[in-house]
Design a protein around this motif. Sequence first.
Motif, PDB file in Angstrom:
ATOM      1  N   LEU A  16       0.835  -1.198   0.000  1.00  0.00           N
ATOM      2  CA  LEU A  16       0.000   0.000   0.000  1.00  0.00           C
ATOM      3  C   LEU A  16       0.869   1.247   0.000  1.00  0.00           C
ATOM      4  CD1 LEU A  16      -2.761   1.561   0.677  1.00  0.00           C
ATOM      5  CD2 LEU A  16      -2.132   1.201   3.077  1.00  0.00           C
ATOM      6  N   THR A  17       0.575   2.190  -0.891  1.00  0.00           N
ATOM      7  CA  THR A  17       1.138   3.523  -0.761  1.00  0.00           C
ATOM      8  C   THR A  17      -0.017   4.491  -0.523  1.00  0.00           C
ATOM      9  OG1 THR A  17       0.997   4.224  -3.084  1.00  0.00           O
ATOM     10  CG2 THR A  17       2.912   2.921  -2.435  1.00  0.00           C
ATOM     11  N   THR A  18       0.198   5.463   0.335  1.00  0.00           N
ATOM     12  CA  THR A  18      -0.858   6.419   0.659  1.00  0.00           C
ATOM     13  C   THR A  18      -0.257   7.679   1.251  1.00  0.00           C
ATOM     14  OG1 THR A  18      -2.891   6.775   1.953  1.00  0.00           O
ATOM     15  CG2 THR A  18      -1.208   5.361   2.935  1.00  0.00           C
ATOM     16  N   HIS A  19      -0.937   8.809   1.013  1.00  0.00           N
ATOM     17  CA  HIS A  19      -0.562  10.048   1.683  1.00  0.00           C
ATOM     18  C   HIS A  19      -1.358  10.235   2.967  1.00  0.00           C
ATOM     19  CE1 HIS A  19       1.225  11.328  -2.264  1.00  0.00           C
ATOM     20  NE2 HIS A  19       2.130  11.776  -1.419  1.00  0.00           N
ATOM     21  N   TYR A  20      -2.361   9.372   3.188  1.00  0.00           N
ATOM     22  CA  TYR A  20      -3.159   9.459   4.402  1.00  0.00           C
ATOM     23  C   TYR A  20      -2.505   8.585   5.463  1.00  0.00           C
ATOM     24  CZ  TYR A  20      -6.759  11.311   1.261  1.00  0.00           C
ATOM     25  OH  TYR A  20      -7.453  12.053   0.342  1.00  0.00           O
ATOM     26  N   LEU A  21      -1.792   9.216   6.399  1.00  0.00           N
ATOM     27  CA  LEU A  21      -1.054   8.442   7.382  1.00  0.00           C
ATOM     28  C   LEU A  21      -1.978   7.675   8.316  1.00  0.00           C
ATOM     29  CD1 LEU A  21       1.787  10.990   8.189  1.00  0.00           C
ATOM     30  CD2 LEU A  21       1.855   9.008   6.670  1.00  0.00           C
ATOM     31  N   GLU A  22      -3.183   8.215   8.576  1.00  0.00           N
ATOM     32  CA  GLU A  22      -4.123   7.468   9.408  1.00  0.00           C
ATOM     33  C   GLU A  22      -4.583   6.195   8.712  1.00  0.00           C
ATOM     34  OE1 GLU A  22      -6.787  10.221   6.987  1.00  0.00           O
ATOM     35  OE2 GLU A  22      -4.781  10.258   7.872  1.00  0.00           O
ATOM     36  N   GLU A  23      -4.560   6.198   7.377  1.00  0.00           N
ATOM     37  CA  GLU A  23      -4.908   5.004   6.609  1.00  0.00           C
ATOM     38  C   GLU A  23      -3.857   3.915   6.807  1.00  0.00           C
ATOM     39  OE1 GLU A  23      -7.034   5.078   2.739  1.00  0.00           O
ATOM     40  OE2 GLU A  23      -4.986   4.871   1.955  1.00  0.00           O
ATOM     41  N   ALA A  24      -2.588   4.293   6.713  1.00  0.00           N
ATOM     42  CA  ALA A  24      -1.512   3.334   6.948  1.00  0.00           C
ATOM     43  C   ALA A  24      -1.547   2.825   8.386  1.00  0.00           C
ATOM     44  CB  ALA A  24      -0.170   3.976   6.650  1.00  0.00           C
ATOM     45  N   GLU A  25      -1.831   3.730   9.321  1.00  0.00           N
ATOM     46  CA  GLU A  25      -1.887   3.333  10.729  1.00  0.00           C
ATOM     47  C   GLU A  25      -3.043   2.374  10.995  1.00  0.00           C
ATOM     48  OE1 GLU A  25      -1.458   5.587  15.060  1.00  0.00           O
ATOM     49  OE2 GLU A  25      -1.139   6.674  13.179  1.00  0.00           O
ATOM     50  N   GLU A  26      -4.133   2.542  10.262  1.00  0.00           N
ATOM     51  CA  GLU A  26      -5.303   1.677  10.403  1.00  0.00           C
ATOM     52  C   GLU A  26      -5.061   0.301   9.802  1.00  0.00           C
ATOM     53  OE1 GLU A  26      -9.244   0.491  11.284  1.00  0.00           O
ATOM     54  OE2 GLU A  26      -8.239   2.334  11.888  1.00  0.00           O
ATOM     55  N   LEU A  27      -4.357   0.237   8.672  1.00  0.00           N
ATOM     56  CA  LEU A  27      -4.293  -0.996   7.896  1.00  0.00           C
ATOM     57  C   LEU A  27      -2.984  -1.774   8.018  1.00  0.00           C
ATOM     58  CD1 LEU A  27      -5.882   0.233   4.525  1.00  0.00           C
ATOM     59  CD2 LEU A  27      -6.967  -1.170   6.279  1.00  0.00           C
ATOM     60  N   ALA A  28      -1.866  -1.084   8.149  1.00  0.00           N
ATOM     61  CA  ALA A  28      -0.563  -1.715   7.915  1.00  0.00           C
ATOM     62  C   ALA A  28      -0.124  -2.641   9.049  1.00  0.00           C
ATOM     63  CB  ALA A  28       0.505  -0.650   7.690  1.00  0.00           C
ATOM     64  N   ASP A  29       0.470  -3.749   8.663  1.00  0.00           N
ATOM     65  CA  ASP A  29       1.184  -4.618   9.599  1.00  0.00           C
ATOM     66  C   ASP A  29       2.647  -4.179   9.695  1.00  0.00           C
ATOM     67  OD1 ASP A  29      -1.023  -6.549   9.999  1.00  0.00           O
ATOM     68  OD2 ASP A  29      -0.693  -6.982   7.880  1.00  0.00           O
ATOM     69  N   VAL A  30       3.204  -3.770   8.553  1.00  0.00           N
ATOM     70  CA  VAL A  30       4.594  -3.336   8.474  1.00  0.00           C
ATOM     71  C   VAL A  30       4.630  -2.000   7.741  1.00  0.00           C
ATOM     72  CG1 VAL A  30       6.895  -3.875   7.561  1.00  0.00           C
ATOM     73  CG2 VAL A  30       5.461  -5.704   8.477  1.00  0.00           C
ATOM     74  N   VAL A  31       5.506  -1.101   8.199  1.00  0.00           N
ATOM     75  CA  VAL A  31       5.611   0.244   7.615  1.00  0.00           C
ATOM     76  C   VAL A  31       7.056   0.516   7.222  1.00  0.00           C
ATOM     77  CG1 VAL A  31       5.413   2.716   8.086  1.00  0.00           C
ATOM     78  CG2 VAL A  31       3.665   1.140   8.951  1.00  0.00           C
ATOM     79  N   ALA A  32       7.220   1.076   6.022  1.00  0.00           N
ATOM     80  CA  ALA A  32       8.524   1.581   5.600  1.00  0.00           C
ATOM     81  C   ALA A  32       8.327   3.019   5.145  1.00  0.00           C
ATOM     82  CB  ALA A  32       9.096   0.739   4.464  1.00  0.00           C
ATOM     83  N   ILE A  33       9.174   3.927   5.637  1.00  0.00           N
ATOM     84  CA  ILE A  33       9.109   5.330   5.242  1.00  0.00           C
ATOM     85  C   ILE A  33      10.390   5.677   4.498  1.00  0.00           C
ATOM     86  CG2 ILE A  33       8.900   7.724   6.016  1.00  0.00           C
ATOM     87  CD1 ILE A  33       7.452   6.732   8.486  1.00  0.00           C
TER      88      ILE A  33
END
Length: 319
Positions: free
Chosen positions: A190-207
């Motif tokens: 997933l790529t997104t500019h909505y950080l709350e979206e990544a926080e809601e969905l992601a198991d793993v995050v890379a910035i």
Amino acid sequence: MTTAPAPDVVVASGIDYHYDEYHAVRNVSLTVRRGEIFALLGTNGAGKTTTLELLQGFRGRTSGDLTVFGVDPHADPATVRARTGVVLQESGHFGEITVRAELTMWASLSSRTDSVDRVLDLVELTHRSDSRIDSLSGGERRRLDLAMAIWGSPELIVLDEPTTGLDPESRRTLWGLVERLRDEGTTIILTTHYLEEAEELADVVAIMHQGALAVHGTLDEVLASRPSRIQVDVRPADGEALMASAPEGVHASWDTRRRPSDPTLRVLEIVASDQQKALTWTLGTADRLGLDLGPLRANPASLDEVFHHVRNATQEVTA
């Protein structure tokens, strides 16, 4: 004997990419495991789009090692694309035809087989199957994009800014569909500019920032990299007493950005890497000194805070 699928769908080790003299991707190493949602985030120009193009085989890396489903995606793109669905940031539709007609046409182009009715049901568009595409709402069009991506149950789905421009209800609906796919074993990037979206969905995050990975880990690990915050409404004198007695590792200061619940109070912000320690100290000190605390709010760090720390830290280094 059936061999279990490899747990790692994507394995990148030290990959680089240059546009002539411009170093777009710098020594990126990451792993995307089967059945997880991997959020690839970054500031504008960070290199995430180029990284996605490398993963999908649209570009060949300048150096480093990269496999998707165990093969080189640039050398063997057909294998990767046969097992991958994609939702582009912007996608085109034939507005004059129906939802069912477009999916039927898509079926004739895809190497994967599926049922139009099954896919429409999964994305909750059955009731709109005979409607012209130009009559769909923005959220319904994004669900149609997702229907085309999940056609034939691909093992990997790439979602590039899937909810841009959607209203909150449509965004929540799409989130639910994405979580359902993950729970059924689909791997999602997933790529997104909505950080709350990544926080809601992601198991793993890379910035990514300036072509490199600045942060990489599970969501819990990434959030734990920044201190948690406690806000409490207090009388000015009581707040000063708390600030004067703050132990090492706990920082207390006035938060002028927030308004207290009562105009006679002020908002004290307490920052610490150990939230339990900070809460215990706050409540214990208030009890020992006889201080009256107003409403108290304890929050872990947010992904927004981590993201801005990455950006601001780099700005400070280059200033």
